[in-house]
Design an enzyme around this catalytic site. Structure first.
Site, PDB file in Angstrom:
ATOM      1  N   TYR A 148     -79.062   4.907 -60.066  1.00 40.29           N
ATOM      2  CA  TYR A 148     -79.010   5.710 -58.848  1.00 40.29           C
ATOM      3  C   TYR A 148     -80.168   6.696 -58.909  1.00 40.29           C
ATOM      4  CZ  TYR A 148     -77.377   8.860 -55.163  1.00 40.29           C
ATOM      5  OH  TYR A 148     -77.282   9.620 -54.021  1.00 40.29           O
ATOM      6  N   ASP A 243     -86.845   8.932 -64.086  1.00 40.00           N
ATOM      7  CA  ASP A 243     -85.922   9.769 -63.333  1.00 40.00           C
ATOM      8  C   ASP A 243     -85.034  10.475 -64.348  1.00 40.00           C
ATOM      9  OD1 ASP A 243     -83.891  10.919 -61.938  1.00 40.00           O
ATOM     10  OD2 ASP A 243     -83.476   9.188 -60.665  1.00 40.00           O
ATOM     11  N   LYS A 271     -80.621  18.771 -61.297  1.00 46.98           N
ATOM     12  CA  LYS A 271     -79.406  19.218 -61.995  1.00 46.98           C
ATOM     13  C   LYS A 271     -79.651  20.461 -62.861  1.00 46.98           C
ATOM     14  CE  LYS A 271     -77.206  14.715 -61.538  1.00 46.98           C
ATOM     15  NZ  LYS A 271     -76.049  14.718 -60.694  1.00 46.98           N
TER      16      LYS A 271
HETATM   17  N1  PLP Z   1     -81.445  10.637 -59.864  1.00 48.33           N
HETATM   18  C1  PLP Z   1     -80.411  10.593 -60.700  1.00 48.33           C
HETATM   19  C2  PLP Z   1     -80.580   9.948 -62.045  1.00 48.33           C
HETATM   20  C3  PLP Z   1     -79.181  11.135 -60.337  1.00 48.33           C
HETATM   21  O1  PLP Z   1     -78.142  11.060 -61.187  1.00 48.33           O
HETATM   22  C4  PLP Z   1     -79.061  11.739 -59.085  1.00 48.33           C
HETATM   23  C5  PLP Z   1     -77.769  12.308 -58.646  1.00 48.33           C
HETATM   24  O2  PLP Z   1     -76.772  12.204 -59.276  1.00 48.33           O
HETATM   25  C6  PLP Z   1     -80.178  11.776 -58.241  1.00 48.33           C
HETATM   26  C7  PLP Z   1     -81.354  11.224 -58.660  1.00 48.33           C
HETATM   27  C8  PLP Z   1     -80.081  12.434 -56.892  1.00 48.33           C
HETATM   28  O3  PLP Z   1     -79.978  13.798 -57.057  1.00 48.33           O
HETATM   29  P1  PLP Z   1     -79.327  14.714 -55.901  1.00 48.33           P
HETATM   30  O4  PLP Z   1     -77.880  14.382 -55.859  1.00 48.33           O
HETATM   31  O5  PLP Z   1     -79.639  16.099 -56.340  1.00 48.33           O
HETATM   32  O6  PLP Z   1     -80.034  14.338 -54.634  1.00 48.33           O
END
Ligand code: PLP
Length: 441
Positions: A148, A243, A271
């Site tokens: 994700y 990511d 986060k």
């Molecule tokens: N990338 C990863 C690995 C994530 O776990 C998340 C959200 O859980 C995101 C991107 C997206 O972040 P946000 O929820 O702050 O848009």
């Protein structure tokens, strides 16, 4: 709600919410659809605990999905936010705190020579991919099944029928043309990524990966996987984007790239970076980042980017994390929690593979730890739903989905983890005796 029982405050709020908010929640998994029952509405939190609007206390293993490594309402973070708020909640100008945070990020992650602050992980990854496309003049990106990366169109694509299959939208509303530029491969399979690159000789802009997969439950990289991705990206002339929205400042102060010794071209953070307030970032080699407006032509902007409250929370959080011993304590807590769950499952005879890395862990209700999305599909979802409810009844709040990580914090000390062990023993025993009807409790 069972007839004759008075509705709880949470149930009443959920009914009202459903009338005005899609599904009653502002982010889908909060609705408890994977585990059944009515979602709890929370009123306050402190350290490792949440209290719902009915006054019930929960030992929190979800921890707002990762931004709170110091625990809820950490005194230093709250003080920093209050101090910042008193000076003005948003200026729409440059501030000193943003410079300090950019310098802190570069110190922690040497690959991030230059960084742009944004407000969510979604924005960070979306912007990093735009930059990779602009820098390479190519459109395709490769991502892993079960990963994700936020809800931008390019990432709402899941695996089709194999590594060489082009993407299909997993959400209505994602244009097919966008989905077709997203190529899917299994996590932990660098050969599949290499094959995808070979199958598209006109080019791949970026390989985007969660270096430790955290959105299909916790799936660590196999030995050499990330190094192999680096080699494949170099061979294909693609950018390697890590990511690290979950792993940044979580699996070590320098994130997964430090832990596994692999340097990506671009990194996405979120986060923990905002310490519980909306803040994220993307950054990397300064020659790539110079392409971002206003120093270059790749447009990206945000009214609340680098918001002073979020920057203050992030700086206070990083200040504590960089003190000696923080990550050793997080690791010790992670190991103790994993052991507690593992032992409770074993005593009850419930097949459960507890996967743990630092302060992340997932109890997979299947016999062996999965290596990719196919492996994750072996999880007994009904059993997880029962485990969730049994834990909730014993005052422990697990993530309301079998395909998520539990997050621990420095506030999850030994006595808290003893509470967890006691609750887990009872909950797994109840799971073991539950009828196997595939239904929800
Ligand atoms: N990338 C990863 C690995 C994530 O776990 C998340 C959200 O859980 C995101 C991107 C997206 O972040 P946000 O929820 O702050 O848009």
């Amino acid at each position: 709600m069972a007839r004759g029982l008075a509705a709880s405050q949470s149930q009443r709020l959920f009914e009202r919410a459903c009338a005005r908010i899609p599904g009653g929640v502002n982010s889908p998994v909060r609705a408890f659809q994977a585990v059944g029952g009515s979602p709890r509405f929370m009123d306050r939190a402190q350290g490792p605990y949440l209290w719902d609007v009915d006054g019930r206390r929960y030992l929190d293993l979800c921890m707002s999905w990762g931004p709170l490594p110091l625990g809820h309402a950490d005194a230093a973070v709250v003080e920093a936010v209050c101090r910042a708020a008193a000076r003005g909640t948003s200026f729409g100008t440059a501030t000193a705190g943003e410079v300090e945070l950019a310098e802190r990020i570069a110190e922690a992650l040497p690959s991030v020579e230059s960084v742009r602050l944004v407000s969510s992980g979604t924005e960070a990854v979306m912007s990093a991919v735009r930059l990779a496309r602009a820098c390479t003049g190519r459109s395709r990106v490769i991502k892993c099944a079960g990963a994700y990366h936020g809800h931008a169109d390019a990432f709402l694509v899941q695996a089709g029928s194999g590594a060489l299959t082009g993407g299909v939208p997993s959400s209505p509303g994602v244009p097919e043309a966008v989905a077709a530029d997203t190529l899917i491969c299994p996590y932990n399979d660098a050969a599949a990524v290499e094959a995808l690159c070979a199958a598209h000789p006109d080019g791949v802009a970026a390989i985007v990966v969660e270096p430790v997969a955290g959105n299909m439950g916790l799936v660590p990289p196999r030995d050499g996987y990330l190094r192999a991705l680096r080699r494949v990206a170099d061979g294909a002339g693609a950018l390697l984007i890590f990511d690290e929205v979950i792993t940044g400042f979580r699996v070590g102060y320098g994130g997964a790239q430090q832990r596994y010794g692999v340097r990506p071209d671009l990194t996405c953070l979120g986060k923990i970076l905002g310490g519980g307030l909306p803040l994220a970032a993307y950054g990397g080699r300064s020659d790539w980042m110079r392409q971002v407006a206003p120093s270059g032509p790749v447009y990206q902007a945000g009214t609340l980017s680098g918001n002073p409250l979020a920057v203050a929370a992030g700086l206070a959080t990083l200040e504590r994390l960089r003190q000696p011993g923080s990550y050793e304590s997080l690791e010790a807590g992670g190991q103790a929690a994993a052991q507690a769950l593992d032992q409770a499952a074993a005593v009850a005879g419930v097949p459960c593979a507890v996967v743990q890395l630092g302060s992340l862990l997932t109890p997979f209700l299947c016999p062996s730890p999965p290596a990719d999305l196919d492996g994750v599909q072996a999880v007994d979802r009904a059993a997880y739903a029962r485990l969730f409810q049994e834990m909730l009844a014993r005052g422990v709040y697990l993530p309301p989905s079998p395909f998520e990580c539990c997050f621990l914090s420095l506030a999850h000390g030994p006595s808290v983890l003893e509470e967890l062990a006691a609750a887990a023993a009872g909950a797994f025993a109840a799971v073991a005796t539950a009828p196997r009807d595939g239904g929800r409790p």
